[in-house]
Design an enzyme around this catalytic site. Sequence first.
Site, PDB file in Angstrom:
ATOM      1  N   ASP A 216      -6.265   8.861  11.129  1.00 49.49           N
ATOM      2  CA  ASP A 216      -6.816   8.369   9.645  1.00 49.49           C
ATOM      3  C   ASP A 216      -7.136   6.994   9.833  1.00 49.49           C
ATOM      4  OD1 ASP A 216      -7.634   8.297   7.053  1.00 49.49           O
ATOM      5  OD2 ASP A 216      -5.267   7.714   6.492  1.00 49.49           O
TER       6      ASP A 216
ATOM      7  N   GLY B 238       0.806   5.708   1.232  1.00 51.42           N
ATOM      8  CA  GLY B 238       0.037   6.698   1.778  1.00 51.42           C
ATOM      9  C   GLY B 238       0.813   7.899   1.572  1.00 51.42           C
TER      10      GLY B 238
ATOM     11  N   GLY C 224       0.908  -1.179   0.005  1.00 51.46           N
ATOM     12  CA  GLY C 224      -0.079   0.186   0.200  1.00 51.46           C
ATOM     13  C   GLY C 224       0.855   1.032  -0.176  1.00 51.46           C
TER      14      GLY C 224
END
Length: 331
Positions: free
Chosen positions: A146, A37, A35
């Site tokens: 978050d 970010g 992932g």
Amino acid sequence: MKNSYSKNQACKLQSGTKIVGKWHSHPYQIIRPLGAGATGSVYLAESAQGRVALKVGMDSMSITSEVNVLKHFSKVQGQILGPSLLDVDDLVTPEGTFPFYVMEYLKGTELTEYMQNKGAEWLGILMIQLLGDLDRLHTAGWVFGDLKPDNVLVVGPPARIRWIDVGGTTLIGRSIKEYTEFYDRGYWAQGSRKAEPSYDLFAVAMMMINCAYPRRFEKQGEKPLLFLKQRIEEKALLLPYKDVILKALQGKYTDAVEMRKDMVKAVSKSTSYKHIPVKEKTKKNVQKQTKSSRKSNKLKKEKKSSYFIEIFLLSSFLLLAYILYLFGQMM
């Protein structure tokens, strides 16, 4: 080493790339990306200790902040809030030096996926555990920020939520540094982006809604809270927790402990037995039945009903035992 990264792509690493830390000289081989970010990219990597999650960042200050959060997590006695921190180092490349840290690789299922075909009580149980972890985080002086299904995994058995990305974690009192609109109370006009416990609790409520609406939805109309209330009422999964969710959305909880208590009450109600009547047979079939066959069918129905009641009681007992086990783990 193969040149497979660039400054503009936050040090993008290709599968098979081998890296060695500048200071500790620990070798890692990239398997695949997990992932990305705002603060960097996370990769699954092979190490001398087995598979790990390796995060490479652009900003040393952001990476240092995340490392400090993970260190704080490791100091919470008897509880593991986030992944264990394994290594912190720098990656030297022709394009520059990039900070990175290595953490425990958690293998599990994303929350919304896990909740598919699960009963409402499971949503409550997982949220009770999550709220217990958030209370410990808030007590340590941090807000997750978050908080969303993408940043947690359900691992186990026994089923338990673990945090996998702490990039948005912010000291209480400061401005939230990283957020996702759907879980952000500012987007829904329900409060500021100040880092405080109620900000995370709003996100918990939105995570629950997301479990019922995996594809999410956008804000509509001039009354966002009324819109969310209508969406809650449309899903059976959320009805047992309607009051708790609405209180969290309105910022009526000052801490996670308060919300957790209400969630425990809601879970106990959601597990109550509801009899679902069997469909009646048509008149034509009933007329064809002889007296003896009716008696036989009646006995079968009674045995079947008794069987389901026994199964329900056993399931309720096991569920209660599991809830007590989770509470014991959270104390």
